[in-house]
Design an enzyme around this catalytic site. Structure first.
Site, PDB file in Angstrom:
ATOM      1  N   HIS B 508     -13.557 -28.248  68.736  1.00 41.03           N
ATOM      2  CA  HIS B 508     -13.144 -28.910  69.973  1.00 41.03           C
ATOM      3  C   HIS B 508     -13.444 -28.041  71.191  1.00 41.03           C
ATOM      4  O   HIS B 508     -14.069 -28.487  72.156  1.00 41.03           O
ATOM      5  CB  HIS B 508     -11.647 -29.239  69.897  1.00 41.03           C
ATOM      6  CG  HIS B 508     -11.106 -29.886  71.130  1.00 41.03           C
ATOM      7  ND1 HIS B 508     -10.462 -29.179  72.123  1.00 41.03           N
ATOM      8  CD2 HIS B 508     -11.158 -31.174  71.550  1.00 41.03           C
ATOM      9  CE1 HIS B 508     -10.114 -30.007  73.099  1.00 41.03           C
ATOM     10  NE2 HIS B 508     -10.530 -31.224  72.768  1.00 41.03           N
ATOM     11  N   GLU B 797     -26.816 -40.356  60.620  1.00 41.67           N
ATOM     12  CA  GLU B 797     -26.193 -39.040  60.486  1.00 41.67           C
ATOM     13  C   GLU B 797     -25.734 -38.738  59.070  1.00 41.67           C
ATOM     14  O   GLU B 797     -25.268 -37.646  58.803  1.00 41.67           O
ATOM     15  CB  GLU B 797     -25.044 -38.882  61.477  1.00 41.67           C
ATOM     16  CG  GLU B 797     -24.051 -40.034  61.475  1.00 41.67           C
ATOM     17  CD  GLU B 797     -23.027 -39.945  62.617  1.00 41.67           C
ATOM     18  OE1 GLU B 797     -22.762 -38.839  63.098  1.00 41.67           O
ATOM     19  OE2 GLU B 797     -22.487 -41.000  62.998  1.00 41.67           O
ATOM     20  N   GLY B 818     -27.900 -38.235  64.492  1.00 41.68           N
ATOM     21  CA  GLY B 818     -26.750 -37.381  64.749  1.00 41.68           C
ATOM     22  C   GLY B 818     -26.960 -36.117  63.933  1.00 41.68           C
ATOM     23  O   GLY B 818     -26.510 -36.018  62.800  1.00 41.68           O
ATOM     24  N   ASP B 821     -23.900 -33.930  62.192  1.00 41.38           N
ATOM     25  CA  ASP B 821     -23.358 -34.360  60.913  1.00 41.38           C
ATOM     26  C   ASP B 821     -24.440 -34.329  59.835  1.00 41.38           C
ATOM     27  O   ASP B 821     -24.175 -33.988  58.686  1.00 41.38           O
ATOM     28  CB  ASP B 821     -22.763 -35.770  61.032  1.00 41.38           C
ATOM     29  CG  ASP B 821     -21.365 -35.711  61.618  1.00 41.38           C
ATOM     30  OD1 ASP B 821     -20.957 -34.624  62.046  1.00 41.38           O
ATOM     31  OD2 ASP B 821     -20.680 -36.743  61.640  1.00 41.38           O
ATOM     32  N   CYS B 883     -29.045 -37.316  69.324  1.00 42.06           N
ATOM     33  CA  CYS B 883     -27.952 -37.020  70.242  1.00 42.06           C
ATOM     34  C   CYS B 883     -27.039 -35.932  69.703  1.00 42.06           C
ATOM     35  O   CYS B 883     -25.921 -35.804  70.135  1.00 42.06           O
ATOM     36  CB  CYS B 883     -27.156 -38.287  70.567  1.00 42.06           C
ATOM     37  SG  CYS B 883     -26.340 -39.001  69.144  1.00 42.06           S
TER      38      CYS B 883
END
Lengths: 928, 928
Positions: B508, B797, B818, B821, B883
């Site tokens: 985070h 992903e 993705g 992941d 992304c």
């Protein structure tokens, strides 16, 4: 163009001059191929046409419309059919009626359903009405004894009404044509038809079409036609030829639809050329059908030796060789399958139509001989004349499949290879476990994931210790926990069955139970256990300690009752069939076995080696875990090495015991795999106990547990990653293996050890660890003066390892696919958590099957295929196997055979079923 | 065989007749190609031979031994070289000495190092000793001014000793040949040589070879030879031709070694034919070298206009155009690079050898013009005659790379495309963030993972609230936490920098900090925070609240001090260079932006759209989270729908604001992705607060939190799995998007929305969800009377999604990879937990780079390549992007260009660097 290619482009006419089928199932489709074969044999099959599969592609190329060439070919073939039958398509006096059915080369979804009565027009219906008014007593059984699918709602007619009623048959056929065409070809949802139907029934005050008079039936049919006009995008095509073209085009359209294409792409079936199509003449002279009452009772008299039915050559439930099926004199086909009325047993036909019956039985035998299988034959009898409409291998229970296979071979109908592939592998599971007798069970109180088959009945308890205590008193128990941990192992051993509220199919409870062959249900979300008061809540049920529980490991159902169990009867034939399998299989079948006891069991089940010996379970044993924990708590390498040195003799003995049992068979030992945190106790109570035992502050344990805790332990610090950070652990294990092998060899026993490194994702990991292993092998064999060949290999269980197979294979003597983890990482499905959504996925049809039960051939399987191909290219001597749960799943085993693995490994209990599947795979691969 | 193929099979002779190079870098290798090019230009390069790369494969085919054909070709080429130089290989009177260097076509590991003095034998050394005794005053600078690598330990000789000392040169060369040959060709570890060396130094009481007399040097050389005899497996090959063959074979052997092959396989370089080999004559007449003192001071007098040095055409630190480098009159090459003595600045050469200096500068300009780059040129001067030994593009700082590129274009040495690829992308980061001045910093107290670049200085605090309070008073703070949560967001916004003890590069804290362009270091395992007393322990350091902390986001270092920061000077040239990049790049560069503010920032940085708008962050906002929690706690669909209805207007406004900013540029909105459990508070205190706020019992919250907790949340109930189980969540989000788009369009603003479904692993998931989205789009646009084209696509992903690209592409308008992941699942590395082992992996060289920083092209990249290829085949209109965090990493961006993506998306701060990399990728792809 070769002769056979030319044949593939022709429409196949059957039922006329009998000729061998043009092309096989890939050209004619399964249904078509079988009809053509029967016709070639001389069976009394109503004549028809089979459009070859490649027309499907031509329609797609033509934007979905039938190309002129296909129309032309269809018209020409239809003329031939008219010639044979003496009828004409669209002709009012002698109309030719056709049923149209898709005949794909193998079962696929997204086919259109059957369209019946093509060729019937308003004028023909009219004319049939007139014709029957003229000829009232001409008994024929006819109409659509093909299959249902046409959306026929109620075709039963009342035989009590006078035969002038037959004048309605044309209208009824017309109505059914409109409904079938509307739904299958025009894509209407059927709601409009239903509204008209309900309205008619209401206004006439009746309950079915058979109660309607001529006028009402005619206006019902015309009402249906209005629905088509109102809802359809095109006007109703009254021209039968146009209808035929459109129906054929719709069948091709269904095959060519986006979703169908996606399905075939996903299932590796892009190469299929298309669907065959069967256009078969519908039986019956003028097309009249004679009604039979909804409430039973067939029409007697003249039409007694007419009827319809179904002969199944061997009893589906038992496999016994005697005529099975049913017969309804003076019946319409759909009556039989719609279950509208109780039909007679097939043997009743002997009385009604003795000659046709004899002929039917004779054909039963001949078709069994031809198709080398028990058959399910649909037929009609018209004035004593038999017509066979279709025949296919009969459905049967697993148990019957065994009996039938043995009999077919015994009767020399087929050889053992064919016999082998007729056996349903489920018969092995069924013969190994007692089955719950649910006859008077009532509703289950809950349902979970069936983690290990069989059944169990016992008293509910919530603590492993209680299972042990009660077992000592001879009391049967079902251990129910939120989840189990290694510390529950003694309880797991003695409980009859295991239920957990949490966890997936590869949770601790599930894996342990499968290893023990014990019934287990996991992920029962409805359960809420209150350990303090020793009871659980399941919906409205309160289950207290010692309440009776029965569980069905096959379905995952749980009952709050003491249900009876049916003990398995050991099927003697299984050994015979396994013998057939062993004779032909190419795949080796190994077992996953962690102890000498497991190993012995594996050998009894016919395992050829050990494909997975998990060393981590050994550390959970009561005498080891304190030492292992000491290792984990050690602050440095010296401390770890000291603890490991104490473990060495224990590990060595484990391996010695296993080597002695397995002798010269391969024993594949996986070095430590789970994260270290799994070995530390989690609750404060267990932590305190451990601290006291070790004489250290509980904070030390808590701190270490906290430091080792991970957000996603499945993808964390485990497997060979432990060896990179703490090389001394693997070094101890390797030394134990090598010493054990040397000692046992000195005793005069041959050994065949394979050392397996888990969870690599780069070739460098293996390169580094392999060097350490080789160094130790040289050193220790030198110390002990032995020469032993060690295979050193790796588990392929991360996608990246599969993608790097070329370089990894150069460093590995073998790959063992760890399909559990590979499946987890490929889907991004945590086995432990998938219970939250997997059931919904299965329910909504997003997944056809649980990928943890049956290996995902289409997606994850591509990784296996790539790794096999590229691995073998890089290292032609590479030995390839699989040691995930899938090694014991029959369909998965077949896939592993196809991609060219050398062996599968599964729990000892699954070894027999894997042997069977491996044999079947070998036979099926040759047939393809 | 074509003419060019024939050329590829020939040994290339350079330095004689000047001709253009035969073949390019793939044939001659980089070093060889550059030497041949310079020679063709007429540069004074000592003549030599280049063996073409394909010989490498011929040696491999011949079991590692040089095939006769190669030996023959080598002998013939050597005769030509002898003819040009007037020397003979192995000849005692005029010996030809060679250096042998690998010249791979591009940098690869596993090459052998340089072997010097090939052609020197005991007899030649002897004869050189005699020759110099006769001719004492003949000053030549010579010997091995090539590069080091030969393991030369101490080649400095004492110029103070009389020139008769030159009689030792032959022995010194012989010793160095033996050492180089022993280590590089015979594979000795060098320990034996070291022992003999140490013994000699000790017994002679000296510290280096330059202090040794003739006798001692001779016996040192012969002692080395004994080491080879004792340790080597074959006798010492005194025949120089044999030595040459073996050296060449060893160079090929290194290329063909197992590990080198594996490396090339893993890096997609299997197609390389092999390594070129450069055999260059070593400068110098009789081969004497004149010693220079270890302590500086060059020999003056006659040999003053001799020497060796290195010219760098532009200053490496600044890029300024002026002669840089060094010169040592009367020097030996290795002296320069071994750093044994301080050398003079290159400009000192003007005095020592003015003509040669002018010629050198002239060649500096010509070589810059030819190679279109600033150059690093190694040379010797012998009696005023310049010899250029090698030249290569010079190393430089990122800042200098910008200046040089601008100058090269300005000076018309190269065009903007070439100028573009000379810029080091790091210059952009450097120009955006202040740099820590560590000149007087001392040791860092700890080091963690550099999660977001830049630097920060402030007071240590341990609670987000304190950061907010102190910021209000204008106090700079560094927020230090075990980990951060969404509730810390206000503190994160105002702190200068963020440090966390746990978490990986996509924790985070890391993600939020990167999004804000704020300095952040995570996973600092050494930190132990005691929140109760507001302090932390780091090793021996105790850091209290308000103590000064400085952090370097580039290195991950943390200092317990207030260090000065160097503010970035905005490099004006960056805009120019970005202009070049934008003119040539094919890749679109979008930004990851969750709010209108982010979107505005993205536009300022030159983003062409939004590639990832994460809707989950929106729910963490203070006005939303209670509603979202209400939704999570709802017992049924009705309850959830009610809570979602309250959220709808808020979400709609989010999207309206973003659409207004982005106008007609694509805005890719990802539907909810994280597991619901992330939105529930974990600690009992937060839970109690939430319970009070919602007016419900805390047990309700605890029960729900417990029920939603997962073992491996990363692979759990998240992404589109939420939409399968709770369709109403996505339905609300889609409605909000569509309503927002319609309203904004009504305002007259064009919109270009793309709806992205995360985490699919089967095409069925997308099929189901897409139908829902399409239905809502039709419905809502209908309600609002607007027509808007929505792209509906998916994140790729999971590995399985990549493996199913064919069927998924048929249902998707775009794929956005993705890669975060995808990397996690491909390796089986949890980003959150990889801190436990990833540092060790990098340290041990198991990984070359952190795959979460730089995309793993070789492994995970294969999934992307497959999905791009198969996806495009199935749907030629498919838009393809990425992304993940990798969208802003220059090397990764180049890979994404190569595989054919349409765009990359990264945080707004990384947009400029992505634009630069995309431009470079376009130029480099054309050059290949």
């Amino acid at each position: 163009m070769s002769a056979s290619e030319t044949e593939h482009r022709m429409i196949h006419l059957f039922g006329g001059q009998d000729s061998r089928p043009h092309g096989g199932k890939s050209v004619l489709g399964e249904k078509g191929w079988r009809l053509a074969s029967m016709s070639a044999l001389g069976a009394p099959v109503p004549p028809g046409l089979i459009l070859p599969a490649h027309y499907t592609g031509e329609a797609a190329k033509n934007g979905g419309r039938l190309p002129d060439s296909v129309r032309r070919a269809l018209r020409e073939a239809l003329s031939q059919l008219e010639e044979i039958t003496g009828r004409r398509f669209g002709d009012e006096s002698r109309p030719l009626r056709l049923s149209v059915r898709s005949s794909p080369p193998r079962p696929v979804p997204f086919s259109i359903g059957t369209v019946l009565n093509l060729g019937v027009t308003e004028k023909i219906a009219q004319s049939m009405e007139q014709a029957t008014k003229q000829v009232t007593e001409q008994a024929t059984v006819n109409d659509t004894v093909n299959d249902t699918g046409g959306g026929a709602k109620d075709s039963a007619k009342d035989s009590a009404k006078d035969s002038a009623k037959d004048s309605t048959v044309g209208w009824d056929a017309y109505r059914r044509l409109i409904e079938g065409y509307g739904v299958q070809v025009l894509g209407l949802n059927g709601g409009g038809f239903e509204a008209v139907w309900n309205e008619t029934m209401a206004s006439e005050g009746v309950e079915g079409a058979h109660e309607l008079g001529l006028e009402a039936l005619r206006s019902l049919a015309l009402g249906y036609r209005e629905v088509v006009v109102a809802e359809g995008e095109t006007p109703w095509p009254e021209d039968p030829m146009e209808q035929l073209y459109e129906t054929v085009a719709a069948a091709y359209g269904a095959w060519n639809a986006e979703e169908a294409q996606n399905w075939r792409i996903d299932h590796g079936l892009e190469h299929l050329p298309g669907t065959g199509l069967v256009l078969q003449t519908m039986a019956g002279g003028t097309g009249q059908g004679h009604g039979v009452s909804k409430h039973g009772g067939s029409k007697h008299g003249d039409s007694k030796n007419s009827g319809a039915g179904r002969l199944i050559t061997r009893v589906p439930a038992t496999g016994e060789k005697k005529p099975h099926g049913n017969f309804l004199s003076h019946a319409l086909g759909p009556d039989l399958s719609a279950g509208i009325r109780i039909t007679g047993h097939i043997t009743e036909m002997e009385q009604a139509a003795p000659e046709a019956y004899a002929e039917l039985l004779e054909w039963g035998n001949r078709l069994e001989g031809h198709f080398q299988d028990a058959m399910d034959i649909q037929f009609t009898v018209e004035n004593g004349t038999l017509a066979i409409l279709s025949a296919r291998p009969s459905q049967r229970t697993a148990k019957a499949s065994l009996k039938i296979a043995l009999a077919l071979v015994e009767e020399e109908i087929c050889d053992t290879r064919q016999g082998l592939i007729r056996v349903d592998p489920a018969v092995i599971d069924e013969s190994m476990h007692p089955i719950l007798d649910k006859a008077e069970a009532g509703q289950p109180i809950a349902k979970g994931l069936p983690a290990s088959p069989g059944s169990a009945v016992g008293h509910a308890i919530f603590f492993a210790e209680q299972a042990v205590e009660l077992a000592a008193q001879g009391v049967r128990t079902i251990l129910i926990r939120n989840e189990t941990t290694p510390e529950d192992i003694d309880g797991l051993k003695v409980a009859e069955g295991i239920i957990t509220a949490h966890g997936g199919l590869t949770s601790h409870a599930a894996v342990v139970a499968r290893g023990m062959g014990k019934c287990c249900i996991v992920g029962v979300g409805a359960i809420s256990i209150d350990y303090l008061v020793n009871e659980m809540t399941v919906g409205d049920h309160q289950i207290k300690r010692m309440d009776w529980i029965s569980m069905d490991g096959a379905s995952g159902e749980i009952f709050a009752a003491e249900l009876p169990q049916i003990q398995p009867t050991l099927e003697g034939g299984i050994a015979t069939v396994l013998g057939w399998a062993d004779a032909v299989r190419r795949l080796g079948v190994y077992a996953n076995a962690d102890t000498a006891e497991d190993a012995r069991h594996a050998l009894e089940q016919g395992a050829g080696g050990i494909g997975l010996c998990r060393t981590e379970h050994m550390f959970f044993e009561i005498d080891r875990i304190p030492l292992f924990r000491k290792m984990i708590l050690a602050l440095d390498q010296i401390g770890r090495a000291a603890a490991l040195a104490e473990l060495l003799p224990l590990q060595r003995k484990d391996f010695m015991d296993i080597f002695r049992v397995m002798e010269d068979r391969p024993v594949t030992i996986r070095l430590l795999d789970p994260p270290l945190n799994e070995y530390l106790p989690k609750g404060i109570r267990s932590q305190t106990r451990m601290a006291r035992a070790m004489g250290i502050p509980v904070e030390t344990i808590q701190r270490r547990t906290e430091a080792l805790s991970e957000t996603n332990p499945m993808m964390g610090h485990r497997g060979c990653r432990l060896a990179i950070t703490y090389p001394e652990i693997y070094n101890m294990q390797v030394r134990a293996i090598v010493e054990a092998a040397c000692i046992v060899k000195k005793e005069g026993v041959q050994v065949n050890p394979e050392i397996m490194v888990p969870l690599i994702s780069t070739s460098k990991e293996l390169s580094l660890i392999r060097k350490d292993i080789e160094r130790l092998v040289t050193q220790v064999t030198g110390e002990l003066g032995e020469t032993i060949a060690f295979r050193i290999g790796t588990m392929l269980e991360t996608p990246r390892a599969a993608l790097s197979a070329r370089s990894i294979a150069r460093l590995a003597d073998f790959f063992s696919f760890g399909t559990n983890d590979l499946t987890q990482m490929s889907y991004g499905f945590s086995r432990d958590d998938a219970g939250m959504f997997l059931p919904v996925y299965l329910e909504k049809g997003i997944l056809d099957k649980d990928p943890f039960m049956e290996f995902d051939q289409e997606g994850t399987g591509r990784l296996v295929e790539m790794a096999v191909k590229e691995g073998r290219e890089a290292n032609p001597d590479l030995k390839l196997g699989v040691c995930g749960e899938h090694g014991g799943d029959p369909r998965s085993v077949k896939f592993f055979h196809q991609v060219g693995l050398d062996y599968v490994s599964c729990s000892p209990f699954r070894v027999p079923v894997a042997r069977l599947a491996a044999g079947q795979a070998a036979v099926e691969a040759q047939a393809d």
